[in-house]
Scaffold this motif. Sequence first.
Motif: not given
Length: 119
Positions: A12-13, A18-21, A41-46
């Motif tokens: 859905d996202l 919506n990259a942030e969500k 690797v890593g949430k910020s890079n994703i």
Amino acid sequence: MEAKDLVKKWVDLFNEGNAEKIAELYHTDAVNHQVANDVVVGKSNILEMFKNEFAAAEMVCIVENIFEDGQWAILEWKDPLGLRGCGFFLVEDGKIKMQRGYWDKLSFLRMHHLPIPRD
């Protein structure tokens, strides 16, 4: 949240672009490996990966099947242009710990009229 339900939310996202969500669904140290691309690797890079991908092309994920086996969910998908692929999601503590996806990058680039790398 069960693995299958988390992947349904992910779809859905993703379809909202919506990259942030969508990044919030990942562990801080998560790994996303779309095998046609480098490992992320890593949430910020994703988050950055999704921002770049959503900016580059309009993408739609149409669920064909979602299978669940314990902590794993497997997503079989297609898009309106005929591209097909699958994704494997390892879910731990209600968040994605690892994701691996298989799809034809060359077909994707051609369908979206994006540059084809020459190296």
